[in-house]
Enzyme design. Structure first.
Site, PDB file in Angstrom:
ATOM      1  N   ASN A   1       0.915  -1.286   0.065  1.00 15.17           N
ATOM      2  CA  ASN A   1      -0.072  -0.141  -0.151  1.00 15.17           C
ATOM      3  C   ASN A   1       0.893   1.282   0.006  1.00 15.17           C
ATOM      4  O   ASN A   1       1.590   1.683   0.998  1.00 15.17           O
ATOM      5  CB  ASN A   1      -1.059  -0.278   1.256  1.00 15.17           C
ATOM      6  CG  ASN A   1      -1.680   0.978   1.333  1.00 15.17           C
ATOM      7  OD1 ASN A   1      -1.803   1.910   0.535  1.00 15.17           O
ATOM      8  ND2 ASN A   1      -2.254   1.403   2.462  1.00 15.17           N
TER       9      ASN A   1
ATOM     10  N   LYS B   1       0.132   4.348  -0.201  1.00 18.25           N
ATOM     11  CA  LYS B   1      -0.559   5.511   0.321  1.00 18.25           C
ATOM     12  C   LYS B   1      -0.119   6.761  -0.583  1.00 18.25           C
ATOM     13  O   LYS B   1      -0.336   6.623  -2.098  1.00 18.25           O
ATOM     14  CB  LYS B   1      -0.040   5.720   1.827  1.00 18.25           C
ATOM     15  CG  LYS B   1       0.053   4.432   2.748  1.00 18.25           C
ATOM     16  CD  LYS B   1       0.195   4.553   4.134  1.00 18.25           C
ATOM     17  CE  LYS B   1       0.021   3.319   4.840  1.00 18.25           C
ATOM     18  NZ  LYS B   1       0.167   3.352   6.167  1.00 18.25           N
TER      19      LYS B   1
ATOM     20  N   HIS C   1      -9.118   1.386   5.383  1.00 20.38           N
ATOM     21  CA  HIS C   1      -7.848   1.657   5.816  1.00 20.38           C
ATOM     22  C   HIS C   1      -7.693   2.445   7.062  1.00 20.38           C
ATOM     23  O   HIS C   1      -8.963   3.465   7.135  1.00 20.38           O
ATOM     24  CB  HIS C   1      -6.797   2.227   4.729  1.00 20.38           C
ATOM     25  CG  HIS C   1      -5.596   1.953   5.290  1.00 20.38           C
ATOM     26  ND1 HIS C   1      -4.905   3.024   6.314  1.00 20.38           N
ATOM     27  CD2 HIS C   1      -4.462   1.211   5.520  1.00 20.38           C
ATOM     28  CE1 HIS C   1      -3.818   2.577   6.734  1.00 20.38           C
ATOM     29  NE2 HIS C   1      -3.288   1.460   6.032  1.00 20.38           N
TER      30      HIS C   1
ATOM     31  N   GLU D   1      -6.382   4.698   8.325  1.00 19.27           N
ATOM     32  CA  GLU D   1      -6.314   6.284   7.709  1.00 19.27           C
ATOM     33  C   GLU D   1      -7.641   6.815   7.130  1.00 19.27           C
ATOM     34  O   GLU D   1      -7.751   8.165   7.464  1.00 19.27           O
ATOM     35  CB  GLU D   1      -4.933   6.383   6.807  1.00 19.27           C
ATOM     36  CG  GLU D   1      -3.721   6.132   7.743  1.00 19.27           C
ATOM     37  CD  GLU D   1      -2.390   5.537   6.933  1.00 19.27           C
ATOM     38  OE1 GLU D   1      -2.641   5.561   5.427  1.00 19.27           O
ATOM     39  OE2 GLU D   1      -1.719   4.932   7.683  1.00 19.27           O
TER      40      GLU D   1
ATOM     41  N   GLU E   1      -4.923  -4.882  10.661  1.00 14.49           N
ATOM     42  CA  GLU E   1      -3.787  -3.704  10.942  1.00 14.49           C
ATOM     43  C   GLU E   1      -4.099  -3.009  11.904  1.00 14.49           C
ATOM     44  O   GLU E   1      -4.986  -1.913  12.480  1.00 14.49           O
ATOM     45  CB  GLU E   1      -3.917  -2.836   9.614  1.00 14.49           C
ATOM     46  CG  GLU E   1      -3.931  -3.334   8.434  1.00 14.49           C
ATOM     47  CD  GLU E   1      -3.051  -2.347   7.425  1.00 14.49           C
ATOM     48  OE1 GLU E   1      -2.143  -2.627   6.855  1.00 14.49           O
ATOM     49  OE2 GLU E   1      -3.559  -1.333   7.356  1.00 14.49           O
TER      50      GLU E   1
ATOM     51  N   GLY F   1       3.050   2.155  10.901  1.00 16.79           N
ATOM     52  CA  GLY F   1       4.006   3.305  10.875  1.00 16.79           C
ATOM     53  C   GLY F   1       4.800   3.717  11.945  1.00 16.79           C
ATOM     54  O   GLY F   1       5.357   4.924  12.181  1.00 16.79           O
TER      55      GLY F   1
ATOM     56  N   SER G   1       3.748  -2.205  10.315  1.00 17.57           N
ATOM     57  CA  SER G   1       5.200  -2.260  10.296  1.00 17.57           C
ATOM     58  C   SER G   1       5.879  -3.526  10.078  1.00 17.57           C
ATOM     59  O   SER G   1       6.904  -4.149  10.762  1.00 17.57           O
ATOM     60  CB  SER G   1       5.722  -1.886  11.821  1.00 17.57           C
ATOM     61  OG  SER G   1       5.396  -0.553  12.255  1.00 17.57           O
TER      62      SER G   1
HETATM   63  P1  13P Z   1       3.239   0.433   7.530  1.00 24.98           P
HETATM   64  O1  13P Z   1       3.835  -0.802   7.070  1.00 24.98           O
HETATM   65  O2  13P Z   1       4.229   1.661   7.088  1.00 24.98           O
HETATM   66  O3  13P Z   1       3.448   0.279   8.865  1.00 24.98           O
HETATM   67  O4  13P Z   1       2.067   0.666   7.081  1.00 24.98           O
HETATM   68  C1  13P Z   1       1.084  -0.391   7.317  1.00 24.98           C
HETATM   69  C2  13P Z   1      -0.302  -0.178   6.521  1.00 24.98           C
HETATM   70  O5  13P Z   1      -0.890   0.949   6.636  1.00 24.98           O
HETATM   71  C3  13P Z   1      -0.499  -0.881   5.209  1.00 24.98           C
HETATM   72  O6  13P Z   1      -1.770  -0.492   4.886  1.00 24.98           O
END
Ligand code: 13P
Length: 252
Positions: free
Chosen positions: A9, A11, A95, A97, A167, A173, A213
Protein backbone atom coordinates in the site's frame (compact mmCIF):
# COMPACT_ATOMS: atom_id res chain seq x y z
CA UNK A 1 -5.03 -24.19 0.49
CA UNK A 2 -4.87 -20.40 0.89
CA UNK A 3 -2.53 -18.68 -1.55
CA UNK A 4 -0.47 -16.16 0.42
CA UNK A 5 -1.08 -12.54 -0.57
CA UNK A 6 1.51 -9.81 -0.20
CA UNK A 7 0.20 -6.33 -0.92
CA UNK A 8 2.05 -3.03 -0.98
CA UNK A 9 0.00 0.00 0.00
CA UNK A 10 1.86 3.02 -1.27
CA UNK A 11 -0.47 5.54 0.39
CA UNK A 12 0.27 9.11 -0.76
CA UNK A 13 3.60 8.29 -2.40
CA UNK A 14 4.96 8.08 -5.95
CA UNK A 15 4.36 10.06 -9.08
CA UNK A 16 3.42 8.21 -12.26
CA UNK A 17 7.03 7.98 -13.42
CA UNK A 18 8.22 6.75 -10.02
CA UNK A 19 5.46 4.17 -9.94
CA UNK A 20 6.25 2.91 -13.44
CA UNK A 21 9.94 2.65 -12.60
CA UNK A 22 9.14 0.63 -9.47
CA UNK A 23 6.81 -1.86 -11.14
CA UNK A 24 9.09 -2.30 -14.14
CA UNK A 25 11.83 -3.37 -11.72
CA UNK A 26 9.46 -5.46 -9.62
CA UNK A 27 8.21 -7.28 -12.69
CA UNK A 28 11.75 -8.46 -13.43
CA UNK A 29 12.71 -9.24 -9.85
CA UNK A 30 9.53 -11.17 -9.09
CA UNK A 31 9.20 -12.90 -12.45
CA UNK A 32 9.98 -16.34 -11.05
CA UNK A 33 7.88 -16.02 -7.90
CA UNK A 34 5.04 -18.53 -7.85
CA UNK A 35 2.63 -19.48 -5.12
CA UNK A 36 2.32 -15.94 -3.75
CA UNK A 37 -0.14 -13.37 -4.98
CA UNK A 38 1.65 -10.03 -5.31
CA UNK A 39 -0.50 -6.88 -5.23
CA UNK A 40 0.53 -3.25 -5.57
CA UNK A 41 -1.71 -0.34 -4.56
CA UNK A 42 -0.44 2.91 -6.11
CA UNK A 43 -2.28 6.22 -5.83
CA UNK A 44 -5.16 6.68 -8.28
CA UNK A 45 -3.17 8.82 -10.70
CA UNK A 46 -0.65 6.05 -11.38
CA UNK A 47 -3.07 3.11 -11.71
CA UNK A 48 -3.53 3.12 -15.44
CA UNK A 49 0.16 3.56 -16.26
CA UNK A 50 1.12 0.83 -13.79
CA UNK A 51 -1.53 -1.50 -15.22
CA UNK A 52 0.10 -1.24 -18.65
CA UNK A 53 3.48 -2.30 -17.24
CA UNK A 54 1.89 -5.22 -15.38
CA UNK A 55 0.08 -6.78 -18.36
CA UNK A 56 1.04 -10.46 -18.56
CA UNK A 57 2.87 -10.39 -15.21
CA UNK A 58 2.20 -12.18 -11.93
CA UNK A 59 1.52 -8.87 -10.15
CA UNK A 60 -2.00 -7.62 -9.47
CA UNK A 61 -3.18 -4.05 -9.16
CA UNK A 62 -5.19 -2.52 -6.32
CA UNK A 63 -6.63 0.90 -5.61
CA UNK A 64 -6.46 2.36 -2.12
CA UNK A 65 -10.12 3.33 -1.91
CA UNK A 66 -13.29 3.36 -3.99
CA UNK A 67 -16.63 5.15 -3.96
CA UNK A 68 -19.88 3.24 -3.43
CA UNK A 69 -21.62 4.42 -6.61
CA UNK A 70 -20.95 3.50 -10.19
CA UNK A 71 -21.40 7.04 -11.49
CA UNK A 72 -23.18 10.30 -10.75
CA UNK A 73 -22.71 13.79 -9.40
CA UNK A 74 -20.08 12.93 -6.79
CA UNK A 75 -17.23 15.38 -7.40
CA UNK A 76 -13.83 14.00 -6.55
CA UNK A 77 -14.82 10.34 -6.20
CA UNK A 78 -13.63 7.30 -8.16
CA UNK A 79 -16.04 4.47 -8.91
CA UNK A 80 -15.51 0.71 -8.99
CA UNK A 81 -16.20 0.69 -12.72
CA UNK A 82 -13.44 3.25 -13.25
CA UNK A 83 -11.02 1.16 -11.19
CA UNK A 84 -11.81 -1.96 -13.20
CA UNK A 85 -11.34 0.06 -16.35
CA UNK A 86 -7.95 1.24 -15.07
CA UNK A 87 -6.87 -2.39 -14.59
CA UNK A 88 -7.51 -3.00 -10.89
CA UNK A 89 -8.44 -6.42 -9.55
CA UNK A 90 -8.38 -5.40 -5.90
CA UNK A 91 -9.27 -2.41 -3.77
CA UNK A 92 -8.23 -1.60 -0.21
CA UNK A 93 -11.27 -0.50 1.78
CA UNK A 94 -11.56 0.89 5.30
CA UNK A 95 -7.89 1.52 5.97
CA UNK A 96 -7.47 3.08 9.42
CA UNK A 97 -6.18 6.26 7.76
CA UNK A 98 -9.45 6.50 5.83
CA UNK A 99 -11.40 5.83 9.01
CA UNK A 100 -9.30 8.23 11.08
CA UNK A 101 -8.78 11.17 8.71
CA UNK A 102 -11.70 10.91 6.31
CA UNK A 103 -14.61 9.83 8.44
CA UNK A 104 -15.06 6.32 7.07
CA UNK A 105 -17.45 4.28 9.15
CA UNK A 106 -18.24 0.57 9.18
CA UNK A 107 -21.38 1.43 7.22
CA UNK A 108 -19.51 3.33 4.49
CA UNK A 109 -16.88 0.60 4.37
CA UNK A 110 -19.62 -1.99 3.89
CA UNK A 111 -21.27 -0.05 1.07
CA UNK A 112 -17.96 0.40 -0.70
CA UNK A 113 -17.09 -3.27 -0.34
CA UNK A 114 -20.47 -4.32 -1.73
CA UNK A 115 -20.02 -1.96 -4.67
CA UNK A 116 -16.58 -3.44 -5.28
CA UNK A 117 -18.00 -6.97 -5.37
CA UNK A 118 -20.80 -6.00 -7.73
CA UNK A 119 -18.19 -4.80 -10.20
CA UNK A 120 -15.79 -7.70 -9.77
CA UNK A 121 -13.19 -5.96 -7.62
CA UNK A 122 -11.88 -7.92 -4.66
CA UNK A 123 -11.91 -5.91 -1.45
CA UNK A 124 -9.01 -5.95 0.99
CA UNK A 125 -11.05 -4.93 3.99
CA UNK A 126 -9.02 -3.38 6.79
CA UNK A 127 -9.83 -3.67 10.47
CA UNK A 128 -7.85 -3.09 13.63
CA UNK A 129 -7.98 -1.69 17.11
CA UNK A 130 -6.38 1.47 18.48
CA UNK A 131 -3.91 1.28 21.32
CA UNK A 132 -6.50 2.47 23.82
CA UNK A 133 -8.85 -0.31 22.71
CA UNK A 134 -6.14 -2.90 23.27
CA UNK A 135 -5.14 -1.45 26.61
CA UNK A 136 -8.76 -1.52 27.71
CA UNK A 137 -9.06 -5.19 26.73
CA UNK A 138 -11.41 -4.36 23.86
CA UNK A 139 -9.41 -5.67 20.90
CA UNK A 140 -11.79 -8.51 20.11
CA UNK A 141 -14.99 -6.50 20.50
CA UNK A 142 -13.64 -3.69 18.29
CA UNK A 143 -12.41 -6.08 15.60
CA UNK A 144 -15.61 -8.11 15.79
CA UNK A 145 -17.77 -5.03 15.19
CA UNK A 146 -15.61 -3.90 12.27
CA UNK A 147 -15.63 -7.32 10.63
CA UNK A 148 -19.30 -8.10 11.19
CA UNK A 149 -20.48 -4.69 9.98
CA UNK A 150 -17.91 -4.50 7.20
CA UNK A 151 -18.99 -7.78 5.60
CA UNK A 152 -22.67 -7.42 6.38
CA UNK A 153 -24.79 -8.84 3.56
CA UNK A 154 -21.89 -10.49 1.73
CA UNK A 155 -22.85 -13.71 0.02
CA UNK A 156 -20.71 -16.82 0.45
CA UNK A 157 -19.07 -16.14 -2.91
CA UNK A 158 -18.36 -12.55 -1.89
CA UNK A 159 -16.69 -13.46 1.37
CA UNK A 160 -14.50 -15.95 -0.48
CA UNK A 161 -13.27 -13.20 -2.76
CA UNK A 162 -12.58 -10.81 0.11
CA UNK A 163 -9.29 -10.55 1.98
CA UNK A 164 -9.45 -9.17 5.50
CA UNK A 165 -6.41 -7.22 6.65
CA UNK A 166 -5.86 -6.98 10.38
CA UNK A 167 -3.93 -3.78 10.92
CA UNK A 168 -3.67 -2.77 14.56
CA UNK A 169 -3.57 1.03 14.44
CA UNK A 170 -0.74 1.17 17.01
CA UNK A 171 1.45 -0.89 14.68
CA UNK A 172 0.97 1.23 11.55
CA UNK A 173 3.98 3.35 10.69
CA UNK A 174 5.31 3.08 14.22
CA UNK A 175 7.98 0.42 13.82
CA UNK A 176 6.12 -1.53 16.52
CA UNK A 177 5.02 -4.72 14.80
CA UNK A 178 2.46 -6.87 16.56
CA UNK A 179 4.11 -9.97 17.98
CA UNK A 180 3.32 -12.98 15.88
CA UNK A 181 1.25 -14.49 18.71
CA UNK A 182 -0.76 -11.26 18.99
CA UNK A 183 -1.41 -11.33 15.24
CA UNK A 184 -2.36 -15.01 15.35
CA UNK A 185 -4.73 -14.46 18.25
CA UNK A 186 -6.72 -11.85 16.33
CA UNK A 187 -6.53 -13.70 13.01
CA UNK A 188 -7.79 -16.87 14.69
CA UNK A 189 -10.59 -14.84 16.23
CA UNK A 190 -11.56 -13.36 12.84
CA UNK A 191 -11.61 -16.81 11.30
CA UNK A 192 -13.82 -18.09 14.09
CA UNK A 193 -16.20 -15.19 13.45
CA UNK A 194 -16.32 -16.12 9.77
CA UNK A 195 -17.04 -19.74 10.67
CA UNK A 196 -19.94 -18.60 12.80
CA UNK A 197 -21.37 -16.33 10.07
CA UNK A 198 -20.72 -18.63 7.10
CA UNK A 199 -19.28 -22.10 7.62
CA UNK A 200 -16.04 -23.57 8.85
CA UNK A 201 -15.25 -24.63 5.33
CA UNK A 202 -15.74 -21.15 3.89
CA UNK A 203 -13.91 -19.51 6.77
CA UNK A 204 -10.91 -21.72 6.04
CA UNK A 205 -10.69 -20.30 2.53
CA UNK A 206 -10.70 -16.59 3.38
CA UNK A 207 -7.32 -14.93 3.37
CA UNK A 208 -6.35 -12.88 6.40
CA UNK A 209 -3.47 -10.44 6.02
CA UNK A 210 -1.52 -8.76 8.78
CA UNK A 211 -0.40 -5.14 8.41
CA UNK A 212 1.57 -2.79 10.61
CA UNK A 213 5.33 -2.24 10.43
CA UNK A 214 5.89 -5.33 8.31
CA UNK A 215 9.39 -5.71 6.91
CA UNK A 216 11.56 -8.40 5.35
CA UNK A 217 12.87 -9.41 8.78
CA UNK A 218 9.51 -10.04 10.45
CA UNK A 219 7.45 -11.40 7.54
CA UNK A 220 8.47 -15.05 7.82
CA UNK A 221 7.58 -15.30 11.50
CA UNK A 222 4.23 -13.60 10.99
CA UNK A 223 3.45 -15.79 7.98
CA UNK A 224 4.37 -18.91 9.94
CA UNK A 225 1.28 -18.36 12.08
CA UNK A 226 -1.59 -20.65 11.22
CA UNK A 227 -4.07 -17.92 10.34
CA UNK A 228 -1.75 -15.32 8.85
CA UNK A 229 -2.10 -15.69 5.09
CA UNK A 230 -0.34 -12.60 3.93
CA UNK A 231 0.81 -9.12 4.73
CA UNK A 232 -0.24 -5.59 3.85
CA UNK A 233 2.86 -3.45 3.74
CA UNK A 234 3.15 0.33 3.91
CA UNK A 235 6.57 1.93 4.30
CA UNK A 236 8.58 -1.17 3.39
CA UNK A 237 6.72 -1.47 0.07
CA UNK A 238 8.10 1.81 -1.25
CA UNK A 239 11.56 0.46 -2.13
CA UNK A 240 11.55 -2.36 -4.64
CA UNK A 241 14.35 -4.41 -3.03
CA UNK A 242 12.68 -4.26 0.35
CA UNK A 243 9.31 -5.25 -1.12
CA UNK A 244 10.79 -8.14 -3.11
CA UNK A 245 12.48 -9.41 0.04
CA UNK A 246 9.11 -9.42 1.79
CA UNK A 247 7.54 -11.32 -1.12
CA UNK A 248 10.34 -13.88 -0.93
CA UNK A 249 10.05 -14.16 2.85
CA UNK A 250 6.30 -14.74 2.49
CA UNK A 251 7.02 -17.52 0.07
CA UNK A 252 9.01 -19.33 2.75
P1 13P B 1 3.40 0.41 7.61
O1 13P B 1 3.87 -0.89 6.98
O2 13P B 1 4.15 1.60 7.11
O3 13P B 1 3.35 0.30 9.11
O4 13P B 1 1.89 0.64 7.12
C1 13P B 1 1.00 -0.41 7.21
C2 13P B 1 -0.22 -0.06 6.48
O5 13P B 1 -0.94 0.85 6.83
C3 13P B 1 -0.52 -0.82 5.26
O6 13P B 1 -1.80 -0.57 4.81
Amino acid sequence: MRTPIVAGNWKLYKTISEAVEFVSALRELAADVTGVEIVIAPPFTALSAVAKVLVGSNIRLAAQDVFREEKGAFTGEVSPVMLKDAGCGYVIIGHSERRGYFGETDASVNRKAKAAHIHGLKPILCVGEKLEDRNAGNTQSVVEAQVVKGISGFSEAEILSTAIAYEPVWAIGTGITARSDQAQEVHGFIRSLLSRIYSTDSAKQVRLQYGGSVNAANTAELMAQMDVDGVLVGGASLEVESFVNIVKAAHG
